[in-house]
Design a protein around this motif. Structure first.
Motif, PDB file in Angstrom:
ATOM      1  N   VAL A   1       9.241  -6.837  -9.769  1.00  0.00           N
ATOM      2  CA  VAL A   1       8.631  -4.922 -10.469  1.00  0.00           C
ATOM      3  C   VAL A   1       9.438  -4.058  -9.025  1.00  0.00           C
ATOM      4  N   PRO A   2       9.512  -4.493  -7.845  1.00  0.00           N
ATOM      5  CA  PRO A   2      10.348  -4.103  -7.215  1.00  0.00           C
ATOM      6  C   PRO A   2      11.694  -3.631  -7.859  1.00  0.00           C
ATOM      7  N   MET A   3      12.568  -4.949  -8.051  1.00  0.00           N
ATOM      8  CA  MET A   3      14.215  -5.540  -8.701  1.00  0.00           C
ATOM      9  C   MET A   3      14.413  -4.607  -9.624  1.00  0.00           C
ATOM     10  N   LEU A   4      12.837  -3.900 -10.447  1.00  0.00           N
ATOM     11  CA  LEU A   4      13.093  -3.336 -11.410  1.00  0.00           C
ATOM     12  C   LEU A   4      13.060  -1.815 -11.680  1.00  0.00           C
ATOM     13  N   ASN A   5      12.492  -1.626 -10.367  1.00  0.00           N
ATOM     14  CA  ASN A   5      12.550   0.038 -10.649  1.00  0.00           C
ATOM     15  C   ASN A   5      13.361   1.200 -10.512  1.00  0.00           C
ATOM     16  N   PRO A   6      14.503   0.215  -9.382  1.00  0.00           N
ATOM     17  CA  PRO A   6      15.639   1.377  -9.358  1.00  0.00           C
ATOM     18  C   PRO A   6      16.493   1.663 -11.359  1.00  0.00           C
ATOM     19  N   PHE A   7      16.262   0.294 -11.978  1.00  0.00           N
ATOM     20  CA  PHE A   7      17.224   0.757 -13.233  1.00  0.00           C
ATOM     21  C   PHE A   7      16.043   1.278 -14.102  1.00  0.00           C
TER      22      PHE A   7
ATOM     23  N   VAL B   1       7.138   2.882 -14.463  1.00  0.00           N
ATOM     24  CA  VAL B   1       6.703   2.444 -12.904  1.00  0.00           C
ATOM     25  C   VAL B   1       5.287   1.681 -12.332  1.00  0.00           C
ATOM     26  N   VAL B   2       5.052   3.000 -12.609  1.00  0.00           N
ATOM     27  CA  VAL B   2       3.073   3.300 -12.478  1.00  0.00           C
ATOM     28  C   VAL B   2       2.727   1.899 -13.340  1.00  0.00           C
ATOM     29  N   CYS B   3       2.609   1.816 -14.266  1.00  0.00           N
ATOM     30  CA  CYS B   3       2.207   0.439 -15.391  1.00  0.00           C
ATOM     31  C   CYS B   3       2.420  -0.511 -14.657  1.00  0.00           C
ATOM     32  N   LEU B   4       3.705  -0.678 -14.931  1.00  0.00           N
ATOM     33  CA  LEU B   4       4.532  -2.147 -14.179  1.00  0.00           C
ATOM     34  C   LEU B   4       3.428  -2.431 -13.194  1.00  0.00           C
ATOM     35  N   PHE B   5       4.133  -0.911 -11.822  1.00  0.00           N
ATOM     36  CA  PHE B   5       2.972  -2.446 -10.541  1.00  0.00           C
ATOM     37  C   PHE B   5       1.776  -1.734 -10.740  1.00  0.00           C
ATOM     38  N   TYR B   6       0.670  -1.657 -11.887  1.00  0.00           N
ATOM     39  CA  TYR B   6      -0.397  -2.182 -11.517  1.00  0.00           C
ATOM     40  C   TYR B   6      -1.095  -2.455 -12.384  1.00  0.00           C
TER      41      TYR B   6
ATOM     42  N   VAL C   1       4.969 -14.129  -8.424  1.00  0.00           N
ATOM     43  CA  VAL C   1       6.206 -13.230  -8.122  1.00  0.00           C
ATOM     44  C   VAL C   1       7.207 -12.247  -9.583  1.00  0.00           C
ATOM     45  N   ILE C   2       6.097 -11.986 -10.605  1.00  0.00           N
ATOM     46  CA  ILE C   2       6.196 -10.711 -11.183  1.00  0.00           C
ATOM     47  C   ILE C   2       5.733  -9.498 -10.239  1.00  0.00           C
ATOM     48  N   TYR C   3       4.891  -9.264  -9.619  1.00  0.00           N
ATOM     49  CA  TYR C   3       4.251  -7.986  -8.589  1.00  0.00           C
ATOM     50  C   TYR C   3       5.097  -8.435  -7.360  1.00  0.00           C
ATOM     51  N   ALA C   4       5.289  -9.335  -6.533  1.00  0.00           N
ATOM     52  CA  ALA C   4       5.991  -8.658  -5.571  1.00  0.00           C
ATOM     53  C   ALA C   4       7.897  -9.200  -5.211  1.00  0.00           C
TER      54      ALA C   4
ATOM     55  N   CYS D   1       1.058  -0.918   0.125  1.00  0.00           N
ATOM     56  CA  CYS D   1       0.015   0.017   0.193  1.00  0.00           C
ATOM     57  C   CYS D   1       1.137   1.520   0.246  1.00  0.00           C
ATOM     58  N   LEU D   2       1.992   1.370   0.634  1.00  0.00           N
ATOM     59  CA  LEU D   2       2.848   2.648   0.564  1.00  0.00           C
ATOM     60  C   LEU D   2       3.277   2.793  -0.289  1.00  0.00           C
ATOM     61  N   ASP D   3       3.980   1.801  -1.472  1.00  0.00           N
ATOM     62  CA  ASP D   3       4.003   1.108  -3.144  1.00  0.00           C
ATOM     63  C   ASP D   3       3.479   2.324  -3.885  1.00  0.00           C
ATOM     64  N   SER D   4       2.148   1.991  -3.663  1.00  0.00           N
ATOM     65  CA  SER D   4       0.824   2.321  -4.107  1.00  0.00           C
ATOM     66  C   SER D   4       0.433   3.865  -3.900  1.00  0.00           C
ATOM     67  N   VAL D   5       0.435   4.164  -2.540  1.00  0.00           N
ATOM     68  CA  VAL D   5      -0.104   5.497  -2.246  1.00  0.00           C
ATOM     69  C   VAL D   5       1.406   6.633  -2.975  1.00  0.00           C
ATOM     70  N   LEU D   6       2.871   5.969  -2.596  1.00  0.00           N
ATOM     71  CA  LEU D   6       3.865   7.132  -2.948  1.00  0.00           C
ATOM     72  C   LEU D   6       4.008   7.149  -4.385  1.00  0.00           C
ATOM     73  N   LEU D   7       3.579   6.626  -5.503  1.00  0.00           N
ATOM     74  CA  LEU D   7       3.567   6.616  -6.833  1.00  0.00           C
ATOM     75  C   LEU D   7       2.301   7.401  -6.983  1.00  0.00           C
TER      76      LEU D   7
END
Length: 352
Positions: free
Chosen positions: A291-297, A256-261, A285-288, A118-124
């Motif tokens: 996605v967090p692995m790809l965000n920094p890249f 990142v928004v498109c990837l996460f949601y 696995v893709i979601y959890a 949820c913190l990811d979602s609200v921060l986006l």
């Protein structure tokens, strides 16, 4: 975080039914266990290293002490927590050949998973608002996005996420499970727990969908509103170069928004339609994890400021380990390894 654990604790005398759950994971094939172990360990290390580098680069570079990069560093911190909630347990289960998790441990994992998700979602959503103010009201941006408002937005984001986490935890703590419950997943996923409960869960499902609509629908609506105004403002820019520059500032965040949601919605829709629980675990696995692995890249390879900050950070690390420590020590050897890593990263960033 401690609050999340405390509020989710269930007194032993109130427990009914199963005291432990068995996480089935992905496969029982012994030959696949080393492959799964290596895959999850490598993804975990890459996620930790990438997000930590983003945080260190932003905190060590005064040029990046702006609201946009402050929110990005908090997002990286949330991604670290999101990954640490599930992946270390998977690695430990494979290593020890023990997939049991206690009911309290399951509720704690569920609590932190919802907290950081949820913190990811609200921060986006907060980052979308930041881009909206920067593009639509550029002259008033320093006044509107002042340090006090930024701190307030971060605090509110955490409190909203904590509320969502505790509501999910409270709902799940009221369920009764049969003895020897097997969860066909690699973590305590709320929809799977509802399916395995001995109670009538129709009310719980309605409540869970209600929470999803509130804590997921409102952030999505905020992002859509912000980008509607952003696109409308950009289209009024007369020069093509100005339009490209404005769009480029939103490109990483929009990706990142498109990837996460997109992945999150896809996982839960597929789990509702698919009859194979193991397939839902693989999709998660893709979601959890991915996605967090790809965000920094996504943020580093598309952002020149982050590239320069990473290069300066690596240069300082190389100087520290190579010249300030003895060359024959372990730390000194690490300096030469960092030098090679720095050269490879610089080459990669320039190629991008």
């Amino acid at each position: 975080m401690a609050t999340a654990c405390c509020l989710c604790y269930v007194e032993p005398q109130n427990l009914t039914g199963a005291l432990e759950f068995l996480l089935l994971g992905f496969s029982d094939d012994p030959e696949l266990q080393p492959v799964i172990f290596s895959l999850f360990l490598s993804m975990y290390l890459v996620t930790m290293l990438g997000n930590l580098l983003i945080i260190l680069a932003i905190s060590s570079d005064s040029c990046l002490h702006t609201p946009m990069y402050l929110f990005l560093s908090i997002l990286s911190l949330a991604d670290i927590g999101f990954t640490c909630t599930t992946v270390p347990k998977v690695i430990l289960d494979i290593k020890t050949h023990n997939r049991l998790i206690s009911r309290v441990g399951c509720l704690t994992q569920l609590s932190f998973f919802n907290l950081f998700g949820c913190l990811d979602s609200v921060l986006l959503t907060v980052m979308a608002y930041d881009r909206f103010v920067a593009i639509c009201y550029p002259l008033h941006y320093p006044v509107i996005m002042n340090p006090r408002l930024c701190s307030l937005l971060i605090l509110v984001s955490f409190l909203i996420s904590l509320l969502d986490s505790q509501l999910h935890c409270l709902m799940m703590s009221q369920l009764t499970f049969c003895i020897n419950v097997e969860i066909p997943h690699f973590f305590c996923d709320p929809p799977q727990l509802l399916k395995l409960s001995c109670n009538d869960t129709s009310t719980n499902k309605i409540f869970m969908y209600f929470l999803g609509a509130i804590f997921g629908g409102i952030p999505v609506s905020g992002i859509l509103f912000s980008y509607t105004r952003i696109v409308s403002s950009i289209l009024r820019v007369p020069s093509t170069g100005g339009k490209y520059k404005a769009f480029s500032t939103c490109g990483s965040h929009l990706s990142v928004v498109c990837l996460f949601y997109g992945t999150g919605l896809g996982v839960y829709l597929s789990s509702a339609v698919s009859r194979s629980p193991r397939k839902g675990a693989v999709d998660s696995v893709i979601y959890a994890v991915i996605v967090p692995m790809l965000n920094p890249f996504i943020y580093s390879l598309r952002n020149r400021d982050i590239k320069r900050a990473l290069q300066r950070l690596l240069n300082r690390l190389v100087i520290f380990f190579t010249y300030l420590l003895p060359p024959h020590s372990t730390a000194g050897s690490l300096g030469f390894m960092l030098e090679d890593t720095r050269e490879q990263l610089v080459y990669l960033l320039h190629q991008r």
